[in-house]
Motif scaffolding. Structure first.
Motif, PDB file in Angstrom:
ATOM      1  N   VAL A   1       5.252 -10.194   7.699  1.00 11.45           N
ATOM      2  CA  VAL A   1       5.156 -10.156   9.160  1.00 11.45           C
ATOM      3  C   VAL A   1       6.342  -9.408   9.760  1.00 11.45           C
ATOM      4  CG1 VAL A   1       5.144 -11.576  11.248  1.00 11.45           C
ATOM      5  CG2 VAL A   1       3.784 -12.273   9.267  1.00 11.45           C
ATOM      6  N   ALA A   2       7.513  -9.551   9.141  1.00 13.05           N
ATOM      7  CA  ALA A   2       8.722  -8.894   9.648  1.00 13.05           C
ATOM      8  C   ALA A   2       8.771  -7.413   9.316  1.00 13.05           C
ATOM      9  CB  ALA A   2       9.965  -9.584   9.086  1.00 13.05           C
ATOM     10  N   GLY A   3       7.799  -6.924   8.547  1.00 19.81           N
ATOM     11  CA  GLY A   3       7.759  -5.502   8.229  1.00 19.81           C
ATOM     12  C   GLY A   3       8.642  -5.097   7.069  1.00 19.81           C
ATOM     13  N   LEU A   4       9.004  -6.060   6.210  1.00 20.96           N
ATOM     14  CA  LEU A   4       9.896  -5.754   5.103  1.00 20.96           C
ATOM     15  C   LEU A   4       9.199  -5.071   3.936  1.00 20.96           C
ATOM     16  CD1 LEU A   4      12.079  -8.975   5.172  1.00 20.96           C
ATOM     17  CD2 LEU A   4      12.928  -6.637   5.366  1.00 20.96           C
ATOM     18  N   TYR A   5       7.881  -4.901   4.033  1.00 20.11           N
ATOM     19  CA  TYR A   5       7.161  -4.216   2.963  1.00 20.11           C
ATOM     20  C   TYR A   5       6.582  -2.873   3.413  1.00 20.11           C
ATOM     21  CZ  TYR A   5       7.486  -8.799   0.803  1.00 20.11           C
ATOM     22  OH  TYR A   5       7.964  -9.981   0.275  1.00 20.11           O
ATOM     23  N   ARG A   6       6.868  -2.481   4.627  1.00 20.48           N
ATOM     24  CA  ARG A   6       6.339  -1.203   5.095  1.00 20.48           C
ATOM     25  C   ARG A   6       7.087  -0.060   4.419  1.00 20.48           C
ATOM     26  NH1 ARG A   6       9.639   0.989   9.054  1.00 20.48           N
ATOM     27  NH2 ARG A   6      11.346  -0.378   9.697  1.00 20.48           N
ATOM     28  N   PRO A   7       6.412   1.043   4.099  1.00 17.77           N
ATOM     29  CA  PRO A   7       7.088   2.192   3.483  1.00 17.77           C
ATOM     30  C   PRO A   7       8.084   2.819   4.447  1.00 17.77           C
ATOM     31  CG  PRO A   7       4.849   2.758   4.115  1.00 17.77           C
ATOM     32  CD  PRO A   7       4.986   1.281   4.320  1.00 17.77           C
ATOM     33  N   ARG A   8       9.204   3.253   3.922  1.00 19.84           N
ATOM     34  CA  ARG A   8      10.255   3.823   4.755  1.00 19.84           C
ATOM     35  C   ARG A   8      10.857   5.050   4.082  1.00 19.84           C
ATOM     36  NH1 ARG A   8      13.515  -1.421   4.800  1.00 19.84           N
ATOM     37  NH2 ARG A   8      12.053  -1.759   3.107  1.00 19.84           N
ATOM     38  N   MET A   9      11.390   5.932   4.913  1.00 22.05           N
ATOM     39  CA  MET A   9      12.104   7.086   4.386  1.00 22.05           C
ATOM     40  C   MET A   9      13.548   6.717   4.056  1.00 22.05           C
ATOM     41  SD  MET A   9      10.712  10.071   6.924  1.00 22.05           S
ATOM     42  CE  MET A   9       8.963  10.211   7.300  1.00 22.05           C
ATOM     43  N   ASP A  10      14.200   5.993   4.978  1.00 23.96           N
ATOM     44  CA  ASP A  10      15.575   5.551   4.746  1.00 23.96           C
ATOM     45  C   ASP A  10      15.539   4.202   4.038  1.00 23.96           C
ATOM     46  OD1 ASP A  10      16.764   7.738   5.989  1.00 23.96           O
ATOM     47  OD2 ASP A  10      16.562   6.818   7.968  1.00 23.96           O
ATOM     48  N   LEU A  11      16.173   4.126   2.890  1.00 28.88           N
ATOM     49  CA  LEU A  11      16.202   2.894   2.106  1.00 28.88           C
ATOM     50  C   LEU A  11      17.615   2.336   2.116  1.00 28.88           C
ATOM     51  CD1 LEU A  11      14.036   4.012  -0.961  1.00 28.88           C
ATOM     52  CD2 LEU A  11      13.295   2.849   1.127  1.00 28.88           C
ATOM     53  N   SER A  12      17.801   1.198   2.765  1.00 32.96           N
ATOM     54  CA  SER A  12      19.120   0.575   2.861  1.00 32.96           C
ATOM     55  C   SER A  12      18.958  -0.935   2.818  1.00 32.96           C
ATOM     56  CB  SER A  12      19.820   0.992   4.159  1.00 32.96           C
ATOM     57  OG  SER A  12      20.991   0.237   4.354  1.00 32.96           O
ATOM     58  N   VAL A  13      19.592  -1.556   1.846  1.00 35.64           N
ATOM     59  CA  VAL A  13      19.514  -3.009   1.739  1.00 35.64           C
ATOM     60  C   VAL A  13      20.252  -3.676   2.904  1.00 35.64           C
ATOM     61  CG1 VAL A  13      21.590  -3.329   0.340  1.00 35.64           C
ATOM     62  CG2 VAL A  13      19.670  -4.902   0.081  1.00 35.64           C
ATOM     63  N   LEU A  14      21.240  -2.961   3.496  1.00 38.03           N
ATOM     64  CA  LEU A  14      21.945  -3.520   4.645  1.00 38.03           C
ATOM     65  C   LEU A  14      21.032  -3.602   5.868  1.00 38.03           C
ATOM     66  CD1 LEU A  14      25.435  -1.766   4.323  1.00 38.03           C
ATOM     67  CD2 LEU A  14      24.798  -4.108   3.695  1.00 38.03           C
ATOM     68  N   ASP A  15      20.071  -2.676   5.974  1.00 40.01           N
ATOM     69  CA  ASP A  15      19.097  -2.768   7.062  1.00 40.01           C
ATOM     70  C   ASP A  15      18.176  -3.964   6.878  1.00 40.01           C
ATOM     71  OD1 ASP A  15      20.128  -0.507   8.239  1.00 40.01           O
ATOM     72  OD2 ASP A  15      18.667   0.855   7.329  1.00 40.01           O
ATOM     73  N   ASP A  16      17.917  -4.322   5.610  1.00 42.14           N
ATOM     74  CA  ASP A  16      17.027  -5.450   5.320  1.00 42.14           C
ATOM     75  C   ASP A  16      17.727  -6.799   5.452  1.00 42.14           C
ATOM     76  OD1 ASP A  16      15.197  -3.536   4.767  1.00 42.14           O
ATOM     77  OD2 ASP A  16      15.108  -3.856   2.611  1.00 42.14           O
ATOM     78  N   LEU A  17      19.062  -6.814   5.332  1.00 42.79           N
ATOM     79  CA  LEU A  17      19.799  -8.073   5.290  1.00 42.79           C
ATOM     80  C   LEU A  17      19.509  -8.996   6.476  1.00 42.79           C
ATOM     81  CD1 LEU A  17      21.858  -9.971   4.035  1.00 42.79           C
ATOM     82  CD2 LEU A  17      23.694  -8.589   5.069  1.00 42.79           C
ATOM     83  N   PRO A  18      19.624  -8.534   7.732  1.00 48.78           N
ATOM     84  CA  PRO A  18      19.346  -9.459   8.850  1.00 48.78           C
ATOM     85  C   PRO A  18      17.922 -10.011   8.820  1.00 48.78           C
ATOM     86  CG  PRO A  18      20.438  -7.464   9.626  1.00 48.78           C
ATOM     87  CD  PRO A  18      20.025  -7.195   8.221  1.00 48.78           C
ATOM     88  N   LEU A  19      16.950  -9.164   8.446  1.00 49.67           N
ATOM     89  CA  LEU A  19      15.566  -9.629   8.419  1.00 49.67           C
ATOM     90  C   LEU A  19      15.336 -10.630   7.298  1.00 49.67           C
ATOM     91  CD1 LEU A  19      13.685  -6.263   9.112  1.00 49.67           C
ATOM     92  CD2 LEU A  19      14.048  -8.167  10.682  1.00 49.67           C
ATOM     93  N   LEU A  20      15.960 -10.419   6.151  1.00 42.96           N
ATOM     94  CA  LEU A  20      15.791 -11.356   5.034  1.00 42.96           C
ATOM     95  C   LEU A  20      16.424 -12.704   5.358  1.00 42.96           C
ATOM     96  CD1 LEU A  20      16.393  -8.987   1.999  1.00 42.96           C
ATOM     97  CD2 LEU A  20      14.260 -10.145   2.588  1.00 42.96           C
ATOM     98  N   VAL A  21      17.592 -12.694   5.983  1.00 44.25           N
ATOM     99  CA  VAL A  21      18.226 -13.950   6.385  1.00 44.25           C
ATOM    100  C   VAL A  21      17.354 -14.670   7.427  1.00 44.25           C
ATOM    101  CG1 VAL A  21      20.220 -14.966   7.552  1.00 44.25           C
ATOM    102  CG2 VAL A  21      20.548 -13.156   5.853  1.00 44.25           C
TER     103      VAL A  21
END
Length: 468
Positions: A76-96
């Motif tokens: 639902v948060a969009g963490l599986y959508r394909p992306r051009m920029d790959l950064s785990v730091l961008d995912d961190l707030p959403l994963l928390v």
């Protein structure tokens, strides 16, 4: 959109014939583009969830519930959508945030259903899962970027607009960090001279659909060009059956604020155009809802239908049921059913407004929209949907298509008993251009919730007797 022409002054041209909607079967109805990164991220997160459940769960239902529900929250948060920029730091707030939301859902389930016991061990399990997912994603992203730079991931890409910005995008993509492989430009009037073009111009804007198929293209980037905006819009709508992702550089992109829903190519923001409605994961649910609701509606409304038919027969004579040819999905015609509200000699396929010929009963049925009840059978048969653009007679479809640029694009989805235009008061003798605009908004922004909202507003209008 992203052309240099003024959107308010684009020519009223229907565009090339190849850009107009085509009958069903004429468009290659491809599936979604391949998304290996999405599948890999889902699989990686699933392995992390399984590891937490097996190592830390110890049979605790709360841990199992929190861990597995995190997958749904991530989606639902969009963490599986394909992306051009790959950064785990961008995912961190959403994963928390996903972990916190999963704990909240588990707490609600515990209080309402008595499932598990959310305690300190559950919180530690959620924290461990977040750390594990972050570590796994960091590894996946590093490998993915390495494969991109090495050329093992190269998504074939067309750039619309052979100008300064288009050339800039091509130059940026040559670093391969985004995994896109530009193969050529599309433009009717390229700004760059031939000697300055980093890639060849493969054709004009009307050739987009053909070139996507011919060159096996998966991504289209829309930059600025001299092509009128409405022509570009028509061409993009004409590509609705192709498994291709389309990104557009927004106007005034230099001052566009970035957010997580925007992609970017080395500082140039890209807006991903929404997939056509029929390619949405929830689209099949629309037909399921139509079948169930129309079947139940026919059963519940049967006594009302019988009473209304008896009143109609008394007022206009035999034949209370009225059949009229209408245009539906992809230009196909069908016989629409209604209760007859006018005398048989007043009905016409080419007369626009004949409401004054309705008798007292007919006028009453129209105000309450009860004359539309037989269309539940059309919905059950598959001719229509509960919600969609209202179907019109072939004569007027042909006429309005010539007079209004956007009219024919309404037929990209099934027509409906009620629609977005109707709940905004566009019934009867109202603006056709406004109807087309509202209908196309519905097509571009379809969701199950939008259908529910339209149905609820329709009920309110019926209760207020706001029919024609």
């Amino acid at each position: 959109m992203t052309t240099t022409s003024d959107p308010g002054t684009s020519p009223r041209s229907p565009g090339p014939a190849s850009t107009r909607p085509t009958p069903a079967g004429a468009v290659r109805r491809a599936g979604r583009p391949r998304q290996p990164l999405t599948a890999l991220l889902v699989a990686t997160d699933a392995v992390c969830v399984l590891a937490v459940v097996l190592l830390l769960g110890h049979g605790d239902p709360a841990v199992v519930f929190v861990s597995t529900s995190a997958l749904v929250v991530n989606a639902v948060a969009g963490l599986y959508r394909p992306r051009m920029d790959l950064s785990v730091l961008d995912d961190l707030p959403l994963l928390v945030g996903s972990s916190i939301a999963s704990l909240g859902v588990a707490a609600i389930a515990e209080g309402a259903l008595g499932v598990g016991d959310v305690d300190r061990s559950t919180v530690w399990a959620a924290l461990a899962q977040t750390v594990l997912v972050l570590s796994a994603r960091a590894l996946v992203y590093a490998l993915r970027i390495r494969h991109r730079v090495a050329g093992r991931v190269a998504v074939r890409t067309l750039v619309v607009g052979c100008g300064g910005l288009g050339a800039q995008l091509v130059e940026h993509l040559r670093s391969r960090e985004q995994g896109l492989l530009p193969i050529g430009f599309i433009d009717d009037d390229p700004r760059l001279p031939a000697v300055e073009r980093p890639l060849p111009v493969l054709g004009g804007i009307a050739d987009l659909e053909r070139l996507v198929v011919r060159h096996r293209v998966d991504v289209v980037l829309i930059a600025y060009s001299n092509v009128p905006e409405m022509v570009v819009v028509d061409v993009l709508r004409g590509c609705r059956g192709l498994a291709v992702e389309i990104f557009a550089v927004p106007r005034f992109w230099q001052v566009t604020t970035t957010h997580r829903l925007l992609q970017s190519v080395r500082g140039v923001p890209l807006v991903q155009l929404r997939r056509p409605a029929f390619r949405a994961a929830t689209w099949p649910c629309k037909r399921v809802v139509d079948v169930v609701a129309s079947a139940l509606g026919l059963v519940v409304a049967l006594p009302v239908l019988v009473l209304c038919a008896a009143l109609v027969r008394r007022e206009v004579g035999p034949g209370p049921l009225f059949r009229q040819e209408r245009v539906g999905l992809d230009g196909r015609t069908f016989a629409l059913l209604k209760l007859r509200t006018m005398r048989p000699d007043a009905a016409s396929d080419v007369r626009w407004n004949a409401h004054d010929d309705a008798g007292p009963v007919g006028g009453w049925l129209r105000r309450l929209s009860l004359d539309e009840l037989p269309q539940l059978w059309n919905v059950l048969r598959g001719d229509m949907s509960l919600v969609g653009p209202r179907p019109e007679r072939p004569h007027f479809v042909e006429r309005f298509t010539l007079d209004y640029d956007d009219y024919l694009w309404r037929h990209r989805v099934p027509v409906g008993v009620t629609g977005w235009a109707q709940v905004h008061g566009l019934r009867g003798d109202t603006s056709i251009s406004e109807r087309a605009r509202f209908d196309n908004f519905y097509v571009e922004n379809w969701s199950l919730w939008l259908d529910v909202k339209i149905l609820l507003r329709t009920v309110g209008q019926v209760l207020r007797a706001a029919g024609r």
